[in-house]
Scaffold this motif. Sequence first.
Motif, PDB file in Angstrom:
ATOM      1  N   ALA A 130      27.910 -67.487  41.496  1.00  0.00           N
ATOM      2  CA  ALA A 130      27.231 -67.256  42.771  1.00  0.00           C
ATOM      3  C   ALA A 130      28.196 -66.690  43.804  1.00  0.00           C
ATOM      4  N   VAL A 131      29.442 -67.166  43.803  1.00  0.00           N
ATOM      5  CA  VAL A 131      30.451 -66.655  44.742  1.00  0.00           C
ATOM      6  C   VAL A 131      30.703 -65.171  44.479  1.00  0.00           C
ATOM      7  N   VAL A 132      30.892 -64.829  43.216  1.00  0.00           N
ATOM      8  CA  VAL A 132      31.144 -63.430  42.861  1.00  0.00           C
ATOM      9  C   VAL A 132      29.951 -62.558  43.240  1.00  0.00           C
ATOM     10  N   GLN A 133      28.753 -63.003  42.925  1.00  0.00           N
ATOM     11  CA  GLN A 133      27.565 -62.225  43.256  1.00  0.00           C
ATOM     12  C   GLN A 133      27.428 -62.029  44.756  1.00  0.00           C
ATOM     13  N   LYS A 134      27.647 -63.099  45.509  1.00  0.00           N
ATOM     14  CA  LYS A 134      27.542 -63.040  46.974  1.00  0.00           C
ATOM     15  C   LYS A 134      28.524 -62.014  47.532  1.00  0.00           C
ATOM     16  N   ALA A 135      29.758 -62.022  47.005  1.00  0.00           N
ATOM     17  CA  ALA A 135      30.775 -61.095  47.490  1.00  0.00           C
ATOM     18  C   ALA A 135      30.413 -59.649  47.152  1.00  0.00           C
ATOM     19  N   LEU A 136      30.024 -59.415  45.910  1.00  0.00           N
ATOM     20  CA  LEU A 136      29.733 -58.044  45.470  1.00  0.00           C
ATOM     21  C   LEU A 136      28.533 -57.454  46.201  1.00  0.00           C
ATOM     22  N   GLU A 137      27.582 -58.292  46.571  1.00  0.00           N
ATOM     23  CA  GLU A 137      26.394 -57.805  47.274  1.00  0.00           C
ATOM     24  C   GLU A 137      26.705 -57.300  48.675  1.00  0.00           C
ATOM     25  N   GLN A 138      27.869 -57.690  49.223  1.00  0.00           N
ATOM     26  CA  GLN A 138      28.215 -57.273  50.589  1.00  0.00           C
ATOM     27  C   GLN A 138      29.055 -55.989  50.619  1.00  0.00           C
ATOM     28  N   VAL A 139      29.530 -55.536  49.470  1.00  0.00           N
ATOM     29  CA  VAL A 139      30.408 -54.361  49.437  1.00  0.00           C
ATOM     30  C   VAL A 139      29.712 -53.156  50.077  1.00  0.00           C
ATOM     31  N   GLY A 140      30.417 -52.502  50.976  1.00  0.00           N
ATOM     32  CA  GLY A 140      29.885 -51.333  51.659  1.00  0.00           C
ATOM     33  C   GLY A 140      29.373 -51.613  53.051  1.00  0.00           C
ATOM     34  N   ILE A 141      29.181 -52.873  53.423  1.00  0.00           N
ATOM     35  CA  ILE A 141      28.737 -53.202  54.778  1.00  0.00           C
ATOM     36  C   ILE A 141      29.860 -52.869  55.759  1.00  0.00           C
ATOM     37  N   THR A 142      29.518 -52.226  56.851  1.00  0.00           N
ATOM     38  CA  THR A 142      30.537 -51.778  57.808  1.00  0.00           C
ATOM     39  C   THR A 142      30.112 -52.056  59.247  1.00  0.00           C
ATOM     40  N   GLY A 143      31.100 -51.965  60.128  1.00  0.00           N
ATOM     41  CA  GLY A 143      30.885 -51.932  61.570  1.00  0.00           C
ATOM     42  C   GLY A 143      30.002 -53.033  62.108  1.00  0.00           C
ATOM     43  N   ARG A 144      29.010 -52.656  62.899  1.00  0.00           N
ATOM     44  CA  ARG A 144      28.160 -53.628  63.581  1.00  0.00           C
ATOM     45  C   ARG A 144      27.162 -54.310  62.654  1.00  0.00           C
ATOM     46  N   ASP A 145      27.092 -53.879  61.415  1.00  0.00           N
ATOM     47  CA  ASP A 145      26.254 -54.574  60.441  1.00  0.00           C
ATOM     48  C   ASP A 145      26.961 -55.787  59.853  1.00  0.00           C
ATOM     49  N   LEU A 146      28.245 -55.932  60.143  1.00  0.00           N
ATOM     50  CA  LEU A 146      29.005 -57.064  59.629  1.00  0.00           C
ATOM     51  C   LEU A 146      28.590 -58.358  60.320  1.00  0.00           C
ATOM     52  N   SER A 147      28.657 -59.455  59.590  1.00  0.00           N
ATOM     53  CA  SER A 147      28.302 -60.773  60.126  1.00  0.00           C
ATOM     54  C   SER A 147      29.487 -61.717  60.218  1.00  0.00           C
ATOM     55  N   TRP A 148      30.706 -61.211  59.972  1.00  0.00           N
ATOM     56  CA  TRP A 148      31.882 -62.076  59.912  1.00  0.00           C
ATOM     57  C   TRP A 148      32.964 -61.543  60.826  1.00  0.00           C
ATOM     58  N   ARG A 149      33.668 -62.453  61.454  1.00  0.00           N
ATOM     59  CA  ARG A 149      34.660 -62.093  62.462  1.00  0.00           C
ATOM     60  C   ARG A 149      35.981 -61.645  61.851  1.00  0.00           C
ATOM     61  N   ASN A 150      36.299 -62.111  60.640  1.00  0.00           N
ATOM     62  CA  ASN A 150      37.577 -61.772  60.023  1.00  0.00           C
ATOM     63  C   ASN A 150      37.490 -62.004  58.519  1.00  0.00           C
ATOM     64  N   SER A 151      38.564 -61.680  57.825  1.00  0.00           N
ATOM     65  CA  SER A 151      38.558 -61.769  56.361  1.00  0.00           C
ATOM     66  C   SER A 151      38.384 -63.201  55.874  1.00  0.00           C
ATOM     67  N   GLU A 152      38.909 -64.172  56.605  1.00  0.00           N
ATOM     68  CA  GLU A 152      38.761 -65.567  56.189  1.00  0.00           C
ATOM     69  C   GLU A 152      37.322 -66.028  56.288  1.00  0.00           C
ATOM     70  N   CYS A 153      36.664 -65.716  57.398  1.00  0.00           N
ATOM     71  CA  CYS A 153      35.266 -66.109  57.562  1.00  0.00           C
ATOM     72  C   CYS A 153      34.400 -65.491  56.468  1.00  0.00           C
ATOM     73  N   PHE A 154      34.666 -64.229  56.128  1.00  0.00           N
ATOM     74  CA  PHE A 154      33.890 -63.583  55.068  1.00  0.00           C
ATOM     75  C   PHE A 154      34.105 -64.279  53.725  1.00  0.00           C
ATOM     76  N   ALA A 155      35.363 -64.474  53.350  1.00  0.00           N
ATOM     77  CA  ALA A 155      35.660 -65.070  52.043  1.00  0.00           C
ATOM     78  C   ALA A 155      35.114 -66.496  51.961  1.00  0.00           C
ATOM     79  N   ALA A 156      35.279 -67.277  53.030  1.00  0.00           N
ATOM     80  CA  ALA A 156      34.796 -68.657  53.014  1.00  0.00           C
ATOM     81  C   ALA A 156      33.273 -68.708  52.959  1.00  0.00           C
ATOM     82  N   TRP A 157      32.605 -67.764  53.612  1.00  0.00           N
ATOM     83  CA  TRP A 157      31.140 -67.708  53.533  1.00  0.00           C
ATOM     84  C   TRP A 157      30.695 -67.423  52.101  1.00  0.00           C
ATOM     85  N   CYS A 158      31.387 -66.512  51.424  1.00  0.00           N
ATOM     86  CA  CYS A 158      31.060 -66.232  50.024  1.00  0.00           C
ATOM     87  C   CYS A 158      31.238 -67.482  49.165  1.00  0.00           C
ATOM     88  N   LYS A 159      32.275 -68.257  49.443  1.00  0.00           N
ATOM     89  CA  LYS A 159      32.602 -69.429  48.630  1.00  0.00           C
ATOM     90  C   LYS A 159      31.649 -70.595  48.883  1.00  0.00           C
TER      91      LYS A 159
END
Length: 276
Positions: free
Chosen positions: A168-197
Amino acid sequence: MGNHGDKPAPLTYAEVPTTDPDPGEDTPRIGVSYVFATDDDDDEEEDQDQDRDEHGEEKGAWPEGEHRRRDDELPCAVFHREECVYEKKSPAETLAPEQLLHTCRPGDLVEFVAAGQYPHWTVYVGGSQVVHLHRAEVKSSFLGQASQGRRGRVVNEVYRFRPLSPDAVVQKALEQVGITGRDLSWRNSECFAAWCKFGRREFKMGGELRIGKQPYRLKLHLPGKQCHVLEFQSLEDLIMERRRNDQIGKVAVIQELASHLNHEGGASMTTQHELC
């Protein structure tokens, strides 16, 4: 630092209604959204003057002075009310990217660190690849390329939330690839990775209601069995402060705290100094 009243807020906030698109969590939440910027990715250099092979691995040695020393990281813990949700005791040893490839498993969180830089978090998805938030875009990269010469470590255990399954973690991460700019929902790389986990809305921008309460506490463990406690309205705000501490290093944090306490003449409503 933290919520100190004598310092201007580092960011401008705009109040917006937010919802978490995750299935089963469709209750609207009123939150606060940052004017978009990243705390680490925009400050990183795209190239570190290192020769790399076709997999992004380094051919040359990284300068020793750029390595983050374990004794330059300040141990800390994060509490949501009375529950400890994050703890960094004695920081774990770091490994070179090529060594990490022998230890990583799909779904692992990998943190890359270097002196004077914000930590960079990635999700290992297998096949020597990671997914990470970098320069306002979710990207898939070779682990060695994402490291940009920094040493790293697996950090699955620092957060105490229940993780999703590795698939599920891998799928969640791969589904976000390509999201950019104002479409992002995470403030930094840690928030993104922890949300995936962990799949928790607290890691997303505007994921928690800010209404004046301060349910989060960041406890910094100082020399001499002293602790300094800062209070925050959201986990997102707290992560920003903790990452800033990691970036400036242990000595600078202690000096900053000493200066602040001398200026304030003691503790305030949002900052406490106590014995651990």
